[in-house]
Design a protein around this motif. Structure first.
Motif, PDB file in Angstrom:
ATOM      1  N   ASN A 273     -25.223 -71.880  -2.588  1.00 37.76           N
ATOM      2  CA  ASN A 273     -26.028 -73.109  -2.612  1.00 37.76           C
ATOM      3  C   ASN A 273     -27.481 -72.859  -2.199  1.00 37.76           C
ATOM      4  O   ASN A 273     -28.233 -73.791  -1.914  1.00 37.76           O
ATOM      5  CB  ASN A 273     -25.409 -74.178  -1.714  1.00 37.76           C
ATOM      6  N   ASN A 274     -27.857 -71.558  -2.142  1.00 37.65           N
ATOM      7  CA  ASN A 274     -29.215 -71.096  -1.792  1.00 37.65           C
ATOM      8  C   ASN A 274     -29.561 -71.288  -0.314  1.00 37.65           C
ATOM      9  O   ASN A 274     -30.723 -71.133   0.069  1.00 37.65           O
ATOM     10  CB  ASN A 274     -30.280 -71.783  -2.657  1.00 37.65           C
ATOM     11  N   ARG A 275     -28.589 -71.612   0.507  1.00 35.27           N
ATOM     12  CA  ARG A 275     -28.848 -71.706   1.939  1.00 35.27           C
ATOM     13  C   ARG A 275     -28.959 -70.300   2.522  1.00 35.27           C
ATOM     14  O   ARG A 275     -28.115 -69.435   2.275  1.00 35.27           O
ATOM     15  CB  ARG A 275     -27.737 -72.469   2.654  1.00 35.27           C
TER      16      ARG A 275
ATOM     17  N   GLU B 276     -15.578 -62.163  -0.742  1.00 36.21           N
ATOM     18  CA  GLU B 276     -16.421 -62.024  -1.927  1.00 36.21           C
ATOM     19  C   GLU B 276     -17.718 -62.818  -1.789  1.00 36.21           C
ATOM     20  O   GLU B 276     -18.798 -62.363  -2.188  1.00 36.21           O
ATOM     21  CB  GLU B 276     -15.659 -62.492  -3.174  1.00 36.21           C
ATOM     22  N   GLU B 277     -17.606 -64.018  -1.204  1.00 33.91           N
ATOM     23  CA  GLU B 277     -18.777 -64.872  -1.050  1.00 33.91           C
ATOM     24  C   GLU B 277     -19.833 -64.226  -0.151  1.00 33.91           C
ATOM     25  O   GLU B 277     -21.036 -64.264  -0.445  1.00 33.91           O
ATOM     26  CB  GLU B 277     -18.350 -66.220  -0.474  1.00 33.91           C
ATOM     27  N   LEU B 278     -19.377 -63.606   0.931  1.00 38.36           N
ATOM     28  CA  LEU B 278     -20.332 -63.010   1.872  1.00 38.36           C
ATOM     29  C   LEU B 278     -20.861 -61.675   1.379  1.00 38.36           C
ATOM     30  O   LEU B 278     -21.994 -61.300   1.694  1.00 38.36           O
ATOM     31  CB  LEU B 278     -19.678 -62.869   3.249  1.00 38.36           C
ATOM     32  N   LYS B 279     -20.064 -60.947   0.615  1.00 38.23           N
ATOM     33  CA  LYS B 279     -20.568 -59.719  -0.017  1.00 38.23           C
ATOM     34  C   LYS B 279     -21.701 -60.049  -0.980  1.00 38.23           C
ATOM     35  O   LYS B 279     -22.739 -59.392  -1.002  1.00 38.23           O
ATOM     36  CB  LYS B 279     -19.433 -59.002  -0.771  1.00 38.23           C
ATOM     37  N   LYS B 280     -21.476 -61.077  -1.787  1.00 39.77           N
ATOM     38  CA  LYS B 280     -22.488 -61.489  -2.748  1.00 39.77           C
ATOM     39  C   LYS B 280     -23.746 -61.980  -2.032  1.00 39.77           C
ATOM     40  O   LYS B 280     -24.867 -61.693  -2.454  1.00 39.77           O
ATOM     41  CB  LYS B 280     -21.927 -62.586  -3.649  1.00 39.77           C
ATOM     42  N   ALA B 281     -23.555 -62.686  -0.921  1.00 39.69           N
ATOM     43  CA  ALA B 281     -24.687 -63.259  -0.185  1.00 39.69           C
ATOM     44  C   ALA B 281     -25.588 -62.189   0.409  1.00 39.69           C
ATOM     45  O   ALA B 281     -26.791 -62.404   0.599  1.00 39.69           O
ATOM     46  CB  ALA B 281     -24.169 -64.180   0.921  1.00 39.69           C
TER      47      ALA B 281
END
Length: 380
Positions: free
Chosen positions: A99-101, A69-74
């Motif tokens: 974290n905006n990185r 989920e984190e990488l899909k969102k990114a």
């Protein structure tokens, strides 16, 4: 007409049944997701990775595990507008973490077993490397349909693009090219000589050298790299690499050594010197392969003609000749006649530190102008 209103007990009973059904549905759905993720984890080499990492130093391995989920969102669900590049192993996307990185996320293609091994191999190799001129691996995700690797984002693209892509209006000056060559050589020297286990990159090319915002070199793409046991000088393996950069001795014998990387790096030096690609079927047959084309120019005293005229000046000509000589020693047909990557890095460091106006006249220089090389050029 009589209206019957449900009693409080009936309402509570109905809600309880609905909640129970919802709970069962969510529980079943959760179990299915868990099983699917376990299936993907196994198929994507998760157990293979665990086995590889088991014996590694935990202090040097700080690979983060990201959720799907984190990488899909990114990546906005891996939207095509986020694509940074595509290659044989998969597609690289620009991602922005919570974290905006800003990161680069490599998404593999649907893979067979051999490709999974390559992908896990890249993760294992990179997790053991800590060098300022090697792209940093931040983490991975193996619970998705295809595995994902997360790297630091390198903003200025590839060295190949800066040298060869026509729409790139900014010409990379010689000072920057020499800087990139020196930093890259230092990184490869580290891989060969200073890493905990020696590493042969096996696919050195200008497309695998990235440039950051200060035009510092960052070595990338370790999918075909190999760890070399301490007690071995070479390993026998299936030939892998890129035409134009491939070591002819490795191609002929399947014996991979550190000198195979030296050959490929020599081709990159020739690219920096000439502005020409390593291999092009658009050029006349006699000029198709950069190595043989450059050798011919040297033998016919045409060095100045083949150098990139956009970087050639009266002030840097001696330095260019020194680097040309070094490149020709790197692409010797026999691996034992090539310098080590450590020697290559040292020579480039010396050239940079001495500066353009004080470039030394190497004792090797007599082999460049008017030389005759008994080794026959090799072509793929």
């Amino acid at each position: 007409m009589v209206f019957l209103f449900p009693t409080t007990g009936t309402v509570i009973g109905f809600l309880t049944i609905c909640l129970g059904i919802s709970w069962v549905y969510l529980a079943v759905r959760k179990r299915r997701i868990i099983k699917l993720r376990e299936k993907f984890f196994e198929r994507n080499g998760g157990f293979m990775l665990q086995k590889e990492l088991l014996g590694m130093d935990k202090s040097t391995n700080q690979t983060q595990i990201f959720s799907a989920e984190e990488l899909k969102k990114a990546t906005e669900n891996f939207h095509e507008s986020r694509i940074l590049g595509q290659g044989g192993q998969g597609t690289v996307y620009k991602g922005i973490l919570s974290n905006n990185r800003i990161v680069a996320i490599k998404k593999a293609k649907i893979m067979d077993t051999g490709q999974v091994e390559e992908f896990i191999n890249e993760l294992v190799v990179l997790s053991q490397i800590n060098h300022r001129n090697v792209v940093k691996l931040l983490g991975c995700c193996l619970e998705t349909e295809v595995p994902l690797l997360v790297y630091e984002f390198v903003i200025n693209g590839t060295l190949f693009d800066h040298i060869h892509v026509q729409h790139n209006s900014l010409v990379l000056p010689w000072e920057t090219r020499l800087k990139v060559a020196t930093e890259s050589a230092n990184a490869f020297s580290y891989l060969h000589s200073a890493a905990s286990i020696p590493i042969i990159h096996r696919d050195i090319k200008s497309a695998n050298i990235l440039l950051d915002d200060n035009y510092a070199a960052k070595i990338a793409d370790f999918g075909t790299s190999r760890l070399i046991p301490m007690d071995q000088k070479q390993i026998t393996t299936l030939v892998r690499g890129t035409l134009g950069y491939l070591d002819p001795e490795y191609f002929r014998t399947s014996h991979l050594t550190e000198k195979s990387d030296v050959y490929s790096f020599g081709v990159v030096l020739l690219e920096l010197l000439t502005g020409k690609t390593a291999l092009s079927f658009r050029r006349p047959e006699s000029e198709r392969h950069l190595v043989t084309n450059f050798e011919s120019a040297i033998q016919e005293n045409r060095l100045l003609e083949i150098l990139d005229q956009q970087i050639l000046t009266s002030e840097n000509i001696e330095q260019l000749k020194e680097v040309a000589d070094l490149a020709m020693r790197c692409v010797k047909i026999r691996g034992e006649e090539r310098p080590t990557m450590k020697d290559v890095a040292a020579e480039l460091e010396d050239l940079r530190s001495l500066g353009t106006n004080n470039a030394p006249k190497s004792h090797h220089h007599k082999h460049i102008v008017g030389s005759t090389n008994n080794d026959q050029p090799w072509t793929v």
